[in-house]
Design a protein around this motif. Structure first.
Motif, PDB file in Angstrom:
ATOM      1  N   ALA A 144      54.429  42.522  72.403  1.00  0.00           N
ATOM      2  CA  ALA A 144      54.433  42.244  73.837  1.00  0.00           C
ATOM      3  C   ALA A 144      53.440  43.135  74.571  1.00  0.00           C
ATOM      4  CB  ALA A 144      55.835  42.444  74.399  1.00  0.00           C
ATOM      5  N   VAL A 145      53.412  44.420  74.234  1.00  0.00           N
ATOM      6  CA  VAL A 145      52.476  45.352  74.873  1.00  0.00           C
ATOM      7  C   VAL A 145      51.037  44.931  74.584  1.00  0.00           C
ATOM      8  CG1 VAL A 145      51.652  47.731  74.907  1.00  0.00           C
ATOM      9  CG2 VAL A 145      54.102  47.269  74.896  1.00  0.00           C
ATOM     10  N   TRP A 146      50.765  44.557  73.355  1.00  0.00           N
ATOM     11  CA  TRP A 146      49.421  44.129  72.956  1.00  0.00           C
ATOM     12  C   TRP A 146      48.953  42.937  73.792  1.00  0.00           C
ATOM     13  CZ3 TRP A 146      45.910  45.743  69.116  1.00  0.00           C
ATOM     14  CH2 TRP A 146      44.895  44.848  68.808  1.00  0.00           C
ATOM     15  N   GLY A 147      49.794  41.905  73.854  1.00  0.00           N
ATOM     16  CA  GLY A 147      49.401  40.701  74.578  1.00  0.00           C
ATOM     17  C   GLY A 147      49.283  40.909  76.072  1.00  0.00           C
ATOM     18  N   LEU A 152      46.497  41.820  81.366  1.00  0.00           N
ATOM     19  CA  LEU A 152      46.777  42.473  82.639  1.00  0.00           C
ATOM     20  C   LEU A 152      46.036  43.794  82.846  1.00  0.00           C
ATOM     21  CD1 LEU A 152      50.625  41.806  82.717  1.00  0.00           C
ATOM     22  CD2 LEU A 152      48.807  40.459  83.774  1.00  0.00           C
ATOM     23  N   THR A 153      45.409  44.326  81.794  1.00  0.00           N
ATOM     24  CA  THR A 153      44.610  45.548  81.956  1.00  0.00           C
ATOM     25  C   THR A 153      43.226  45.342  81.341  1.00  0.00           C
ATOM     26  OG1 THR A 153      45.504  46.494  79.908  1.00  0.00           O
ATOM     27  CG2 THR A 153      46.669  47.000  81.948  1.00  0.00           C
ATOM     28  N   PRO A 154      42.480  44.366  81.845  1.00  0.00           N
ATOM     29  CA  PRO A 154      41.194  44.038  81.214  1.00  0.00           C
ATOM     30  C   PRO A 154      40.042  44.936  81.630  1.00  0.00           C
ATOM     31  CG  PRO A 154      41.600  42.548  83.039  1.00  0.00           C
ATOM     32  CD  PRO A 154      42.803  43.431  82.941  1.00  0.00           C
ATOM     33  N   ASP A 155      40.260  45.846  82.588  1.00  0.00           N
ATOM     34  CA  ASP A 155      39.173  46.710  83.037  1.00  0.00           C
ATOM     35  C   ASP A 155      39.646  48.153  83.072  1.00  0.00           C
ATOM     36  OD1 ASP A 155      40.519  47.149  85.644  1.00  0.00           O
ATOM     37  OD2 ASP A 155      39.956  45.064  86.029  1.00  0.00           O
ATOM     38  N   GLY A 354      52.215  49.791  81.260  1.00  0.00           N
ATOM     39  CA  GLY A 354      52.424  51.188  80.916  1.00  0.00           C
ATOM     40  C   GLY A 354      53.877  51.516  80.641  1.00  0.00           C
ATOM     41  N   ILE A 355      54.775  50.947  81.439  1.00  0.00           N
ATOM     42  CA  ILE A 355      56.207  51.193  81.241  1.00  0.00           C
ATOM     43  C   ILE A 355      56.669  50.631  79.903  1.00  0.00           C
ATOM     44  CG2 ILE A 355      58.497  50.542  82.079  1.00  0.00           C
ATOM     45  CD1 ILE A 355      57.383  50.813  84.913  1.00  0.00           C
ATOM     46  N   LEU A 356      56.203  49.425  79.574  1.00  0.00           N
ATOM     47  CA  LEU A 356      56.562  48.852  78.279  1.00  0.00           C
ATOM     48  C   LEU A 356      55.996  49.693  77.136  1.00  0.00           C
ATOM     49  CD1 LEU A 356      56.101  45.018  78.875  1.00  0.00           C
ATOM     50  CD2 LEU A 356      58.232  46.308  78.739  1.00  0.00           C
ATOM     51  N   ALA A 357      54.795  50.230  77.321  1.00  0.00           N
ATOM     52  CA  ALA A 357      54.220  51.092  76.281  1.00  0.00           C
ATOM     53  C   ALA A 357      55.044  52.367  76.111  1.00  0.00           C
ATOM     54  CB  ALA A 357      52.771  51.443  76.638  1.00  0.00           C
ATOM     55  N   ALA A 358      55.522  52.926  77.217  1.00  0.00           N
ATOM     56  CA  ALA A 358      56.377  54.113  77.132  1.00  0.00           C
ATOM     57  C   ALA A 358      57.676  53.796  76.400  1.00  0.00           C
ATOM     58  CB  ALA A 358      56.662  54.645  78.532  1.00  0.00           C
ATOM     59  N   ALA A 359      58.270  52.638  76.728  1.00  0.00           N
ATOM     60  CA  ALA A 359      59.511  52.248  76.061  1.00  0.00           C
ATOM     61  C   ALA A 359      59.286  51.953  74.586  1.00  0.00           C
ATOM     62  CB  ALA A 359      60.113  51.027  76.754  1.00  0.00           C
ATOM     63  N   VAL A 380      54.478  45.560  58.908  1.00  0.00           N
ATOM     64  CA  VAL A 380      54.538  44.219  58.325  1.00  0.00           C
ATOM     65  C   VAL A 380      55.055  43.213  59.356  1.00  0.00           C
ATOM     66  CG1 VAL A 380      55.741  42.787  56.628  1.00  0.00           C
ATOM     67  CG2 VAL A 380      54.761  44.977  55.931  1.00  0.00           C
ATOM     68  N   CYS A 381      56.113  43.561  60.065  1.00  0.00           N
ATOM     69  CA  CYS A 381      56.677  42.650  61.080  1.00  0.00           C
ATOM     70  C   CYS A 381      55.673  42.404  62.203  1.00  0.00           C
ATOM     71  CB  CYS A 381      57.971  43.226  61.637  1.00  0.00           C
ATOM     72  SG  CYS A 381      59.336  43.258  60.450  1.00  0.00           S
ATOM     73  N   PHE A 382      54.941  43.451  62.592  1.00  0.00           N
ATOM     74  CA  PHE A 382      53.937  43.295  63.647  1.00  0.00           C
ATOM     75  C   PHE A 382      52.828  42.335  63.211  1.00  0.00           C
ATOM     76  CE2 PHE A 382      49.963  44.745  65.697  1.00  0.00           C
ATOM     77  CZ  PHE A 382      50.305  44.518  67.023  1.00  0.00           C
ATOM     78  N   VAL A 383      52.361  42.476  61.978  1.00  0.00           N
ATOM     79  CA  VAL A 383      51.310  41.594  61.468  1.00  0.00           C
ATOM     80  C   VAL A 383      51.820  40.162  61.348  1.00  0.00           C
ATOM     81  CG1 VAL A 383      49.842  41.096  59.469  1.00  0.00           C
ATOM     82  CG2 VAL A 383      50.078  43.455  60.299  1.00  0.00           C
ATOM     83  N   LEU A 384      53.068  39.993  60.951  1.00  0.00           N
ATOM     84  CA  LEU A 384      53.644  38.644  60.895  1.00  0.00           C
ATOM     85  C   LEU A 384      53.607  37.983  62.274  1.00  0.00           C
ATOM     86  CD1 LEU A 384      56.750  39.145  58.562  1.00  0.00           C
ATOM     87  CD2 LEU A 384      54.673  37.858  58.041  1.00  0.00           C
ATOM     88  N   LEU A 385      53.927  38.746  63.296  1.00  0.00           N
ATOM     89  CA  LEU A 385      53.921  38.202  64.653  1.00  0.00           C
ATOM     90  C   LEU A 385      52.511  37.946  65.162  1.00  0.00           C
ATOM     91  CD1 LEU A 385      56.659  40.485  66.260  1.00  0.00           C
ATOM     92  CD2 LEU A 385      56.818  38.009  65.994  1.00  0.00           C
ATOM     93  N   LEU A 386      51.633  38.924  64.989  1.00  0.00           N
ATOM     94  CA  LEU A 386      50.311  38.857  65.606  1.00  0.00           C
ATOM     95  C   LEU A 386      49.342  37.980  64.815  1.00  0.00           C
ATOM     96  CD1 LEU A 386      48.426  39.968  67.854  1.00  0.00           C
ATOM     97  CD2 LEU A 386      47.806  41.794  66.266  1.00  0.00           C
ATOM     98  N   ALA A 387      49.222  38.229  63.533  1.00  0.00           N
ATOM     99  CA  ALA A 387      48.206  37.542  62.740  1.00  0.00           C
ATOM    100  C   ALA A 387      48.698  36.213  62.161  1.00  0.00           C
ATOM    101  CB  ALA A 387      47.728  38.456  61.606  1.00  0.00           C
ATOM    102  N   TRP A 388      49.951  36.200  61.688  1.00  0.00           N
ATOM    103  CA  TRP A 388      50.473  34.990  61.057  1.00  0.00           C
ATOM    104  C   TRP A 388      51.225  34.099  62.041  1.00  0.00           C
ATOM    105  CZ3 TRP A 388      49.189  33.583  56.193  1.00  0.00           C
ATOM    106  CH2 TRP A 388      48.613  34.567  55.376  1.00  0.00           C
ATOM    107  N   ARG A 389      51.419  34.584  63.267  1.00  0.00           N
ATOM    108  CA  ARG A 389      52.121  33.812  64.307  1.00  0.00           C
ATOM    109  C   ARG A 389      53.479  33.307  63.827  1.00  0.00           C
ATOM    110  NH1 ARG A 389      48.585  32.928  68.445  1.00  0.00           N
ATOM    111  NH2 ARG A 389      46.365  33.179  67.935  1.00  0.00           N
ATOM    112  N   THR A 390      54.186  34.165  63.129  1.00  0.00           N
ATOM    113  CA  THR A 390      55.511  33.822  62.624  1.00  0.00           C
ATOM    114  C   THR A 390      56.517  33.803  63.771  1.00  0.00           C
ATOM    115  OG1 THR A 390      54.926  34.980  60.588  1.00  0.00           O
ATOM    116  CG2 THR A 390      57.261  34.452  60.919  1.00  0.00           C
TER     117      THR A 390
END
Length: 409
Positions: A144-147, A152-155, A354-359, A380-390
């Protein structure tokens, strides 16, 4: 509750399916999340984003971040308020109701069963499942933080706002620290984010009139003041218990874990529940999906009449947050149309990242990742979500099974 809010008027939400189909769609989507959304309120926001922003495209990243920012400002269960608003947006008042019911009832039923003696997690397998689910929460929140950060913080300016908000949230872990971080982020947005290209996504239109909003705010205040008076006059033990639970739900900022000390002050100090029973229920609440506020149903089920008091406690702890949300939404839409509101919300949305990153760091990461094996499973779970779109529910099953294996071996 919908009737009590007075006039709920139909609004436009783009291309929507027929009302009955939309309500069914909302129910099925939130029931799946209610059965699989482990990890607490921050993780729930990650599940919601993946389901309704990325997959179903009910709304965009900025609109979703606006809802998250609003829920963080208001007392009550932030993730459930966001879910309630999403159901309202998609299918009107009944959509809001079924979104809450579908997301809430699975965990409430499990905790009521636990109160009646069904302790199914007090064994090595249960401990392994709980450990694996906490690791899954790390991956869900990181995703969620990555996406949200990309959108929302492109600059540099908004990225800096997010970093400052993260530091504030880490240094001031109390709920008011999160509110202060969002407020400062919004002010920074006014100073640093003016004159930027406005979002092309249309503002959200909720089917709530200003009159309904005022009625909701009035009802919130009447119940907050009136319940203790009525309970005292009638000398009703059930009403006294419901009043304590409603007051806890009305005064909590910062999500599910913050409500626990308030509930403890009301029900343990008041003699309704013993300290050992309270702590046992708190442990069980960590092992079930859905909102932590359903812990109130467990507390209600410990007394008489069990099921009825559990239902009253469940409604009482959620109701104040929903009334406040309905009360603010009509004016929130008007606020968004103010010329400087775009810069204000860009700063607030960056602060939410930022708040989500802190949490993500505390409490999610530090409580779940305790060794190399747990870190490896989280990656592994993060890669499944991000790269494999599981799908997240598949990742939940993988994490739970892996947690059992790690505990056994």
């Amino acid at each position: 509750m919908v009737a009590a809010t007075g006039e709920l008027v139909a609004g436009e939400a783009g291309s929507l399916p027929p009302a009955s189909r939309a309500v069914g769609e909302v129910f099925r989507a939130f029931l799946k999340l209610g059965l699989t959304s482990f990890g607490g309120p921050v993780a729930h926001l990650g599940y919601f984003r993946d389901e309704f922003v990325t997959r179903r495209r009910w709304l965009g990243e900025r609109e979703y971040a606006d809802l998250v920012a609003l829920a963080q400002f208001l007392p009550g269960p932030a993730s459930s308020q966001v879910g309630f608003a999403l159901g309202l947006l998609r299918a009107g008042p009944w959509g809001a109701v079924v979104a809450w019911l579908a997301f809430t009832l699975p965990s409430a039923a499990l905790l009521v069963a636990f109160a009646f003696g069904a302790s199914i997690m007090d064994n090595p397998v249960g401990d392994g499942i709980l450990s694996g689910l906490k690791i899954v929460a790390v991956a869900i929140v990181a995703h969620a933080v990555w996406g949200m950060a990309k959108a929302l913080t492109p600059d540099a300016r908004r990225a800096s706002i997010a970093v400052v908000a993260m530091v504030i949230a880490l240094l001031v872990p109390a709920a008011w620290g999160q509110v202060a971080a969002i407020a400062l982020g919004a002010l920074a947005g006014l100073l640093l984010c003016r004159g930027r290209t406005p979002t092309v996504e249309a503002p959200l239109t909720f089917p709530v009139s200003r009159r309904a909003g005022l009625v909701s705010l009035s009802l919130f205040a009447v119940l907050l003041v009136g319940l203790p008076i009525v309970a005292t006059v009638t000398r009703s033990g059930v009403l006294e218990f419901v009043d304590g639970v409603y007051r806890a739900g009305a005064l909590v900022f910062g999500g599910g874990h913050v409500v626990l000390p308030l509930l403890q002050a009301e029900v343990v100090s008041g003699g309704w529940v013993g300290q050992d029973e309270f702590l046992a229920g708190y442990g069980a609440a960590q092992a079930v999906p859905g909102p932590l506020f359903t812990f109130a149903a467990y507390l209600g089920a410990l007394g008489e009449p069990g099921l009825a008091r559990a239902a009253l406690a469940l409604i009482a702890v959620f109701l104040p947050g929903f009334l406040l949300l309905l009360g603010v939404l009509p004016f929130w839409n008007r606020f968004r149309s103010v010329p400087w509101a775009g810069a204000f919300m860009r700063g607030a949305n960056a602060a939410v990242v930022g708040i989500l990153a802190a949490a993500l760091y505390d409490p999610v990461f530090v409580s779940a990742v305790v060794d190399v094996a747990s870190l490896s499973l989280a990656v592994v779970c993060f890669v499944l979500l991000l790269a494999w779109r599981t799908p997240p529910w598949v990742v939940v099953l993988v994490g739970a099974a892996s947690g059992v294996l790690l505990r056994v071996f």
